[in-house]
Every structure is written in structure tokens, then in C-alpha cells.
Design a protein around this motif. Structure first.
Motif, PDB file in Angstrom:
ATOM      1  N   ILE A 117      -4.682   2.580   9.353  1.00  0.00           N
ATOM      2  CA  ILE A 117      -4.977   1.752  10.534  1.00  0.00           C
ATOM      3  C   ILE A 117      -5.850   0.569  10.157  1.00  0.00           C
ATOM      4  O   ILE A 117      -5.629  -0.561  10.608  1.00  0.00           O
ATOM      5  N   GLU A 118      -6.846   0.806   9.311  1.00  0.00           N
ATOM      6  CA  GLU A 118      -7.707  -0.295   8.871  1.00  0.00           C
ATOM      7  C   GLU A 118      -6.917  -1.333   8.079  1.00  0.00           C
ATOM      8  O   GLU A 118      -7.135  -2.532   8.218  1.00  0.00           O
ATOM      9  N   ALA A 119      -5.972  -0.884   7.262  1.00  0.00           N
ATOM     10  CA  ALA A 119      -5.173  -1.815   6.462  1.00  0.00           C
ATOM     11  C   ALA A 119      -4.289  -2.687   7.346  1.00  0.00           C
ATOM     12  O   ALA A 119      -4.163  -3.891   7.125  1.00  0.00           O
ATOM     13  N   ILE A 120      -3.679  -2.105   8.355  1.00  0.00           N
ATOM     14  CA  ILE A 120      -2.747  -2.855   9.205  1.00  0.00           C
ATOM     15  C   ILE A 120      -3.479  -3.703  10.235  1.00  0.00           C
ATOM     16  O   ILE A 120      -2.942  -4.699  10.718  1.00  0.00           O
ATOM     17  N   PRO A 176       0.823  -1.208   0.000  1.00  0.00           N
ATOM     18  CA  PRO A 176       0.000   0.000   0.000  1.00  0.00           C
ATOM     19  C   PRO A 176       0.856   1.257   0.000  1.00  0.00           C
ATOM     20  O   PRO A 176       1.929   1.283   0.601  1.00  0.00           O
ATOM     21  N   SER A 177       0.390   2.264  -0.682  1.00  0.00           N
ATOM     22  CA  SER A 177       1.071   3.553  -0.693  1.00  0.00           C
ATOM     23  C   SER A 177       0.542   4.367   0.484  1.00  0.00           C
ATOM     24  O   SER A 177      -0.475   5.058   0.375  1.00  0.00           O
ATOM     25  N   LEU A 178       1.224   4.245   1.612  1.00  0.00           N
ATOM     26  CA  LEU A 178       0.737   4.876   2.841  1.00  0.00           C
ATOM     27  C   LEU A 178       0.611   6.384   2.709  1.00  0.00           C
ATOM     28  O   LEU A 178      -0.281   6.991   3.300  1.00  0.00           O
ATOM     29  N   ALA A 179       1.474   7.008   1.928  1.00  0.00           N
ATOM     30  CA  ALA A 179       1.427   8.463   1.755  1.00  0.00           C
ATOM     31  C   ALA A 179       0.133   8.903   1.078  1.00  0.00           C
ATOM     32  O   ALA A 179      -0.298  10.050   1.235  1.00  0.00           O
ATOM     33  N   GLN A 180      -0.490   8.001   0.348  1.00  0.00           N
ATOM     34  CA  GLN A 180      -1.725   8.322  -0.357  1.00  0.00           C
ATOM     35  C   GLN A 180      -2.968   7.958   0.456  1.00  0.00           C
ATOM     36  O   GLN A 180      -4.089   8.148  -0.007  1.00  0.00           O
ATOM     37  N   MET A 181      -2.788   7.413   1.639  1.00  0.00           N
ATOM     38  CA  MET A 181      -3.915   6.934   2.450  1.00  0.00           C
ATOM     39  C   MET A 181      -4.137   7.833   3.659  1.00  0.00           C
ATOM     40  O   MET A 181      -3.183   8.376   4.222  1.00  0.00           O
TER      41      MET A 181
END
Length: 137
Positions: free
Chosen positions: A26-29, A15-20
Motif C-alpha cells: 500500500i505504501e509503494a502504490i 516491486p516483488s509484491l509477493a515478497q512485501m
């Protein structure tokens, strides 16, 4: 690129964390079973991962982790944590030494065999120790 290619074979997502948003991160992890990250690249997000989440952290040799990042969360949350020391490659843009005397802007090379072994051990551990059937003890 070689690290991503290796991890793709095991079904990893990037995932591109900078774009989230923070919420999306938090939901992804929160559902992660296994996280491979570079030291300092958002590893603190593993504070929101489940207790069984295994953290494999790629780091230049001798660069300290401290207890405020992913390592601290892993200890507190009892998450398995493995640091994989990598070979430092001198930066072409000059040095910026940390308090440990390690160049913080240097790149580093990952031993793909070591990473593959760590991923396979982690996946085996998850397979052997995780029960996804709430009716089975």
C-alpha cells in the motif's frame, strides 16, 4: 522481458509484491503516478493510488475485467484507466476457459509500440496536468 526493458527506459520499478507485506504494498502504490500491470496481477492495489494515478492494464483480448478489480477502483476514484488488449498465445498446458470463452491460463504478447505510445501519452498527460508546487495554481 521486452516489456520490462521498455518500461525501465521510463524509470519504472518492478516491486516483488509477493515478497512485501500488505502495508509495504500500500505504501509503494500510494505515491504512484503511473501503473502498468497485467490484468489480475495485483491491479486492485490501485485502489490505494492517488486520484491522478494513470492505470495502463495489459490484458488478453475479450477477457472481462468486471468492476471489482482495478477498473472499479479507477471509476470510483476517477483515475484514468486504459486497457491495452494483447495477442493471446495458446497455453501448452491445456485450456481453462473463462465465462467469456477466453483461455485464462494462456500467455499473451504485448504490442510494444502500442504500450510505448500509451506510456508516452500518460507521461505527457501527467506533465501537463500535475502541479507539484503548492504555491502555484
Amino acid at each position: 522481458d521486452a516489456v520490462k526493458h521498455l518500461l525501465t527506459r521510463y524509470g519504472f520499478e518492478f516491486p516483488s509484491l509477493a515478497q512485501m507485506s500488505a502495508r509495504a504494498q500500500i505504501e509503494a502504490i500510494s505515491g504512484a503516478d503511473l501503473v502498468v500491470s497485467a490484468l489480475g496481477a495485483g491491479s486492485i492495489l490501485t485502489h490505494f493510488a492517488p486520484e491522478h494515478c494513470i492505470n495502463l492494464v495489459l490484458a488478453p483480448p475479450r477477457l472481462g475485467t468486471g468492476f471489482w478489480g482495478g477498473l472499479g477502483g479507477a471509476i470510483f476514484l476517477r483515475q484514468p484507466y486504459e486497457r491495452i488488449d494483447c495477442e493471446a498465445i495458446e497455453s501448452r498446458d491445456g485450456r481453462r476457459d473463462s465465462t467469456y470463452g477466453v483461455d485464462e491460463v494462456a500467455d499473451y504478447r504485448v504490442d510494444l509500440g502500442m504500450l510505448q505510445g500509451a506510456v508516452e501519452l500518460a507521461l505527457k498527460h501527467l506533465s501537463d496536468n500535475q502541479c507539484r508546487d503548492p504555491l502555484r495554481l
